[in-house]
Design a protein around this motif. Structure first.
Motif, short mmCIF file in Angstrom:
data_model
loop_
_atom_site.label_atom_id
_atom_site.label_comp_id
_atom_site.label_asym_id
_atom_site.label_seq_id
_atom_site.Cartn_x
_atom_site.Cartn_y
_atom_site.Cartn_z
N ILE A 57 0.83 -1.38 0.01
CA ILE A 57 -0.22 0.04 0.17
C ILE A 57 0.74 1.43 0.09
N VAL A 58 1.95 1.05 0.74
CA VAL A 58 3.02 2.17 0.71
C VAL A 58 3.57 2.60 -0.70
N PHE A 59 3.73 1.54 -1.53
CA PHE A 59 3.95 1.59 -2.96
C PHE A 59 3.07 2.13 -3.87
N PHE A 146 -5.26 -1.54 -8.26
CA PHE A 146 -4.24 -2.72 -8.52
C PHE A 146 -4.04 -2.96 -9.66
N ASN A 147 -5.05 -3.48 -10.30
CA ASN A 147 -5.00 -4.23 -11.81
C ASN A 147 -4.71 -2.90 -12.65
N ASP A 148 -5.19 -1.77 -12.45
CA ASP A 148 -4.87 -0.54 -13.35
C ASP A 148 -3.22 -0.46 -13.35
N PHE A 160 1.66 -6.47 -6.81
CA PHE A 160 0.66 -6.48 -5.70
C PHE A 160 -0.13 -7.83 -5.67
N GLN A 161 0.67 -8.85 -5.91
CA GLN A 161 0.20 -10.15 -5.63
C GLN A 161 0.00 -10.80 -4.21
N MET A 294 9.66 -3.21 -6.91
CA MET A 294 9.18 -1.81 -6.37
C MET A 294 10.14 -0.99 -6.20
N ASN A 295 11.27 -1.47 -5.54
CA ASN A 295 12.25 -0.51 -5.02
C ASN A 295 12.97 0.22 -6.39
#
Length: 565
Positions: A57-59, A146-148, A160-161, A294-295
């Motif tokens: 969620i932060v990402f 998330f899907n977007d 986001f899995q 993500m990083n």
């Protein structure tokens, strides 16, 4: 508008860390927000599970905020628009195809206005309800967001899995699940992430695995190397190097990718630029692999500069040798990990020159040899391992001997204990090269150079600089470092245990017996004087009780006096 937007995108790709605003988020504010967010999940699941929700969620907030700031900069030429102002602007202009082209060009992803973090947060804070009185925010809103992102390109696929939005752990029904996630979103809602300096995801991850370790008692730091240790590993591989045309770096056990990303901070010291670093990394754990992706995105690393793989480093060699050899290899692999040690690996070019395999119960040398195999002849490798690799015998002893005969081991650096979340044991950095002119080894005992903190120790900048200066000079330093020739190592039967080469013993200063006698004499005089004063005070005491007076007289006699002079 179309031409101007596309021209803007070609002139400048947006980077989240370019513009710094007044409301930067500090590490303390980040920790406090994450602690509050964790409260919404703490009673529902293990800390290792809620870590995935919070980081995901932060990402998501980072990507959403980055998009809105970019909208404000593109449409209003104003990077300082608030998120709410940018949200309104985005809602008005969203359907403009020029804007969408620009977002996909510069950011590689897009979001519908109703799927931004800001929109969802406002919806939650407003406690919006539909005509039936049902709260407007539902889990499906976040799932659609998330899907977007994930459907935009392969770079974002599966990120986001691990955020299981429909898990019964979040609540017994859809509304309770939505309430739980809403509380998480509210807790981090005011954080400024895009323009915050430093490694936000790394800081968040470090905080969360610390909480994970303290709350569950489990090993938490398998894939995170503290920033100061990362800095040291990175800088060791850059000593006496020059990369004006860029460089390639590889971490075969990359975890969250924070160790790799250190090179962008320090490449200017060796004549390069941050966008000239090509990153290669491999990670066996899918959740952690997604964290590394993500990083990379958080740090604005171009997709063409990152080559990350989810796979078993030891089981299947990657990348292909024909593809690249690396200027720097850095690694903090899981210590004494089990691996198959299948005999077929004796034909694997990574291990075959050594004639034996690392034991099944300890893959330390398997990781080391994998990294060394992928190192350029002109490159440098730095790996963190337990001290046992320095002196254990059998197969490990044979591998170590071969490495020393080849001159591959350049330095052995003993680190302080309790630097890592997952273990309190002292560790060692082994620096390796392929282009050495001799077979000498620089031994450094840096085990006493650290700052003691509440839960663990930490390297200070001065500790790192001392190690680097000593490594660069390759000169003996009393009780700290020794340059051992190959003959000396051979005499020690190829045992690299640091105390064999660096004597840190500090002898006790000689005892001055004359001073001891003088001190004893003065002490006796003080005792005698004190006894006289005490006897004087006791003599002033009196009582009508015969037994009391007899007891008092006995005490005075014991002290060398008489009740009646």
């Amino acid at each position: 508008m179309r031409s101007s937007l596309l021209l803007y995108g070609k002139q400048r790709k947006f980077r989240g860390n370019v513009i710094f605003m007044a409301n930067n988020t500090t590490k303390t504010e980040l920790s406090n927000a994450l602690f509050s967010a964790a409260d919404a999940l703490r009673s529902k699941m293990d800390a290792n599970e809620y870590k995935n929700y919070l980081l995901g969620i932060v990402f998501y907030k980072y990507l959403s905020d980055k998009l809105l700031y970019h909208v404000g900069e593109v449409l209003e030429n104003n990077p300082n628009l608030s998120l709410d102002q940018a949200q309104k602007l985005y809602e008005d202009q969203y359907r403009d195809p020029d804007l969408q082209d620009e977002l996909k060009y510069s950011l590689s992803f897009s979001l519908e206005p109703k799927h931004t973090f800001t929109y969802i947060l406002n919806e939650i804070n407003g406690e919006a309800r539909d005509e039936k009185g049902i709260k407007t925010f539902q889990i499906s809103d976040l799932a659609d967001a998330f899907n977007d992102i994930e459907s935009t390109s392969s770079d974002f696929e599966g990120l986001f899995q691990d955020v299981q939005l429909y898990s019964p752990r979040l609540g017994a029904n859809a509304q309770k699940q939505a309430d739980t996630i809403a509380n998480v979103i509210k807790a981090i809602g005011n954080l400024e992430i895009v323009h915050a300096p430093g490694d936000v995801l790394g800081d968040a991850y470090e905080y969360l695995i610390g909480q994970f370790a303290s709350e569950t008692g489990k090993k938490a730091g398998e894939f995170y190397t503290p920033q100061k240790v990362s800095e040291l590993l990175t800088k060791l591989t850059l000593v006496n190097k020059n990369y004006p045309n860029g460089m390639t770096v590889y971490d075969p056990a990359m975890g969250s990718g924070s160790l790799l990303l250190n090179f962008r901070k320090y490449i200017e010291d060796v004549g390069g630029k941050e966008n000239e670093v090509i990153y290669y990394g491999q990670e066996i754990n899918m959740s952690t692999f997604n964290l590394a992706k993500m990083n990379m995105i958080l740090h604005g690393v171009d997709s063409s500069n990152q080559h990350l793989r989810n796979g078993d480093t030891l089981d299947e060699d990657w990348p292909p040798l024909s593809q690249t050899m690396f200027d720097s290899v850095v690694m903090n692999p899981p210590y004494s990990q089990h691996w198959s040690a299948n005999k077929g690996f004796l034909q694997d070019p990574r291990f075959s020159p050594y004639g034996v395999l690392a034991p099944k119960s300890k893959a330390d040398y398997a990781f080391l040899l994998h990294g060394l195999y992928h190192l350029k002849n002109t490159g440098t490798m730095a790996i963190v391992l337990p001290h046992g690799v320095l002196f254990r015998g059998a197969a490990e002893g044979k591998i170590r001997k071969k490495l020393l005969e080849n001159g591959s081991i350049d330095a052995v650096i003993g680190l302080p204990a309790n630097l890592f979340y997952n273990t309190s044991i002292p560790t060692v950095i082994i620096v390796l090269k392929k282009d050495k002119e001799n077979r000498s080894v620089m031994f450094i005992d840096a085990s006493k150079g650290f700052e003691k903190k509440k839960n663990q120790n930490a390297l200070r900048e001065e500790d790192i600089q001392k190690i680097l200066d000593t490594y660069r000079k390759r000169e003996d330093l009393k009780r700290y470092a020794h340059l051992a020739k190959y003959d000396e190592i051979e005499e020690n039967d190829f045992n690299l245990n640091i105390p064999r080469y660096v004597d840190t013993f500090v002898p006790e200063p000689p005892v001055d017996l004359k001073k001891v006698a003088s001190d004893l004499h003065e002490t006796n005089i003080e005792i005698e004087q004190t006894q006289k004063e005490l006897v004087g005070m006791l003599k002033e005491l009196t009582s009508d009780d015969k037994d009391v007076m007899e007891g008092l007289e006995a005490i005075i006699k014991e002290l060398g006096g008489e009740l009646h002079d």
